[in-house]
Design an enzyme around this catalytic site. Sequence first.
Site, PDB file in Angstrom:
ATOM      1  N   PRO A 156       0.812  -1.215   0.000  1.00 36.28           N
ATOM      2  CA  PRO A 156       0.000   0.000   0.000  1.00 36.28           C
ATOM      3  C   PRO A 156       0.851   1.272   0.000  1.00 36.28           C
ATOM      4  CG  PRO A 156      -0.683  -1.492   1.766  1.00 36.28           C
ATOM      5  CD  PRO A 156       0.560  -2.070   1.169  1.00 36.28           C
ATOM      6  N   GLU A 192       2.666  -7.776   7.906  1.00 36.71           N
ATOM      7  CA  GLU A 192       2.867  -6.323   7.804  1.00 36.71           C
ATOM      8  C   GLU A 192       3.827  -5.963   6.670  1.00 36.71           C
ATOM      9  OE1 GLU A 192       0.918  -4.334   9.751  1.00 36.71           O
ATOM     10  OE2 GLU A 192       0.103  -6.270  10.375  1.00 36.71           O
TER      11      GLU A 192
END
Length: 348
Positions: A92, A119
Amino acid sequence: MRIDIVSIFPEYFAPLGVSLIGKARERGILDVCLHQLRDWTDDVHRTVDDTPYGGGPGMVMKPEPWGEALDDIITSGAATGQDQPRLIVPTPSGRPFTQQLAVELAAEPWLVFACGRYEGIDSRVMAEYATRLRVDEVSIGDYVLAGGEVAVLVMIEAIGRLLPGVLGNADSVTDDSFAPGAMHNLVEGPVYTKPPEWRGHRVPDVLLSGHHGKIARWRRDQALRRTHANRPDLLAALDPATLDKHDRALLSSLPPAPQETASTETAEPPPSATPHPAPLAPAGPASAASGAPEPAELAPAAPDPAELAPAAPEPAEPASAAPEPADPASGAPEPAAPGGRPPATPAT
Ligand code: JAH
């Protein structure tokens, strides 16, 4: 084009065996090699993750399996005479994946996609390979997925359909929304086929008229209207030099942008702000900044005292805290390739 994909869930890529991309592979236009990252671990648990340095939630992908996997894949490809690949890492926080980037990547002979989970991947992996090849961290949109796999499917579909010989009609690429050229920064208008009336809905008469000039003008009007309604951010970025007199008249006649820009706007406007931006001035500067948060809004929220507490000492080995459900591929020596093909082998 050759594409290597490294993932702890290679079974995510079964769709690459069907439809356009599946056919491109059958025809030899595209060679997709799937790799199970856990094949490059050396512990009995095939561990790919560990706790984040500095504390915080979740887990981070360990660099060592990535280094072993990418070294092997790069070496195997180089042995077959191919140049260095480009490494694409979906995240992202990456640069936007756009049609322009798809066109650029479609011209490459070899791409390697590294799919993170948890993550993300220890950033030293990207730093290491950036010393040897072009590395791009890429985002397909402003939302968070559970991992990079679906983003890679999106990118491969966008890239694959641009490869010579993949689409039947060579023209169908150039008319796309966002394709460089006439429709640049406009989305396409509506399309229709037979019958001329369906459930009381008529196909617009102009499309049945055979008047090609009028049809082209009508389609451009529709593209401008839909861009205004759905993508005011694109309209604000339109080069005024690409607008003719008719375009400008049409845009001036449209009401204020009716809704938030789903693609870019995230912050609520301050209460004092007008609910909608002013009508777009066709030749004026972008007004999209009106919804931008004030610097003060970007100041961090009052920190949670718990987060500022000294981190607990790193455990020697993390408990198996992986948030993922049990990996069905874990322990299986090779993932099944999509479409019932033989298992992918690290390329020779
Ligand atoms: C999430 C690794 N731009 C879409 C996108 C791409 C990747 C990821 N999320 C969203 C992601 C978790 C781990 C990558």
